[in-house]
Design an enzyme around this catalytic site. Sequence first.
Site, PDB file in Angstrom:
ATOM      1  CG  ASP A 196       1.431   4.190   5.490  1.00  0.00           C
ATOM      2  OD1 ASP A 196       1.946   5.320   5.595  1.00  0.00           O
ATOM      3  OD2 ASP A 196       0.460   3.818   6.177  1.00  0.00           O
TER       4      ASP A 196
ATOM      5  CG  ASP B  63      11.222  -9.302   7.633  1.00  0.00           C
ATOM      6  OD1 ASP B  63      11.537  -9.219   6.430  1.00  0.00           O
ATOM      7  OD2 ASP B  63      11.125 -10.384   8.239  1.00  0.00           O
TER       8      ASP B  63
ATOM      9  CE1 TYR C 283      -2.571   0.076   4.997  1.00  0.00           C
ATOM     10  CE2 TYR C 283      -1.825   2.142   4.054  1.00  0.00           C
ATOM     11  CZ  TYR C 283      -1.776   1.206   5.065  1.00  0.00           C
ATOM     12  OH  TYR C 283      -0.946   1.399   6.141  1.00  0.00           O
TER      13      TYR C 283
ATOM     14  CE  LYS D  54       7.798 -11.061   5.655  1.00  0.00           C
ATOM     15  NZ  LYS D  54       9.053 -11.512   6.365  1.00  0.00           N
TER      16      LYS D  54
HETATM   17  C1  IPM Z   1       0.498   8.556   4.314  1.00  0.00           C
HETATM   18  C2  IPM Z   1      -0.496   8.571   5.431  1.00  0.00           C
HETATM   19  C3  IPM Z   1      -1.794   8.002   4.887  1.00  0.00           C
HETATM   20  C4  IPM Z   1      -1.589   6.548   4.532  1.00  0.00           C
HETATM   21  C5  IPM Z   1      -2.986   8.124   5.798  1.00  0.00           C
HETATM   22  C6  IPM Z   1      -3.190   9.547   6.257  1.00  0.00           C
HETATM   23  C7  IPM Z   1      -4.203   7.570   5.120  1.00  0.00           C
HETATM   24  O1  IPM Z   1      -0.038   7.881   6.538  1.00  0.00           O
HETATM   25  O2  IPM Z   1       0.231   9.184   3.283  1.00  0.00           O
HETATM   26  O3  IPM Z   1       1.549   7.924   4.451  1.00  0.00           O
HETATM   27  O4  IPM Z   1      -1.707   5.684   5.392  1.00  0.00           O
HETATM   28  O5  IPM Z   1      -1.328   6.287   3.385  1.00  0.00           O
HETATM   29 MN    MN Z   2       1.987   7.186   6.332  1.00  0.00          MN
END
Ligand code: IPM
Ligand code: MN
Length: 369
Positions: A250, A226, A139, A194
């Site tokens: 996440d 996984d 991310y 992974k």
């Molecule tokens: C989380 C959410 C967020 C993420 C989104 C809303 C950006 O899903 O905090 O888990 O993907 O981190």
């Molecule tokens: Mn999330």
Amino acid sequence: MPRSYDIAVVRGDGIGPEVCSAAVEVICAAAGRDRFSLSDYPAGAEHYLKSGTALPEETFEACKAAHAILHGAAGIPGVVYPDGTEAGIEFGLQLRFRLDLYANIRPIKLHPGVSSPLKDVEPKDIDYVILRENTEGLYASRGGGVNVRDEIATDTVVMTRKGVERIARKAFELARKRNGAPLDGKRRVTVCDKANVLRSYAFFRKICTEVAADYPDVELDFGYADAMMVHMVRRPSFYDVIVTENMFGDIISDLGAVTVGSMGMSPSAEIGDRQGFFQAAHGSAPDIAGLGIANPLGTILAGAMMLDWLGERHQDRALMEAAKQIDTAVQRVLSAGEKLPKDLGGQSGTRAVTDAVLRALDERRVAAA
Ligand code: IPM
Ligand code: MN
């Protein structure tokens, strides 16, 4: 120790305002209204539609200056940037990056009174923490990937020694504060990656292993992401602290949440060296927004995490005590089973669940007096 704490409140989109109000009421009842100076700031998808930005600079500056940030939820599907990614979620993501909120702590705990969709598990069997690295990983490429001629698109996993070291250390420190895994009472850090496929994950694993040498009292364990999805379902009692890369964190935190009843139950604390951001781990659930039926408990428990964090940071025992009281009040409501939210199989709406928590807080106060 501040007499009153500045809390930046961002209610956000969908069910965000409803669950956020519930948490505000509960923290004020538990700690005392005069312990907080609460200010509202706009951010999210609705704000993007109105103004062209999902995170106004004033909101960012206020969040940075506050003692802590409390958030409802953000995002509306379909409200997207020209690149197709969601605009509303910019708020939380940018706070993570710009305030360096590297440790995303997501407790996964099955409360008495809540039934798990897993077979043969009891409340004592599920009690672990997912520690999600919150500023690097896949991310970190948000907004930086490329789309070439609509033929090729890339985003890159980012790992730094500094970033992995600090989250690994946090994982072991967290394990030291806990009582070990329900299964065997052993303090354990599971590194979820992974490492079999990508160099970045092999690097993550290597650095976690290096850091583990400083914590011989904590068992080091590994799981491929996984396979972790299977283990979290089959033997959740084995886990104590799971440390993982941003996107894996996440993903696995949604699975963890549903094993303890529902996404609505899952709080999240996103912490850096100077700032803390608190919200439920769920999204803005636009399908049930405004109906008054959202489960506020995830956000209420996040409010408790905020008080605990503030209390520890400012050596404020009263705030830490208020955090414990909120936890106990929530546990009581769940155990009593009369005011369960709909996602836990009950009939109660947001207002009724919040009132039940407020009553449970009151009863404790009366009992203590
Ligand atoms: C989380 C959410 C967020 C993420 C989104 C809303 C950006 O899903 O905090 O888990 O993907 O981190
Ligand atoms: Mn999330």
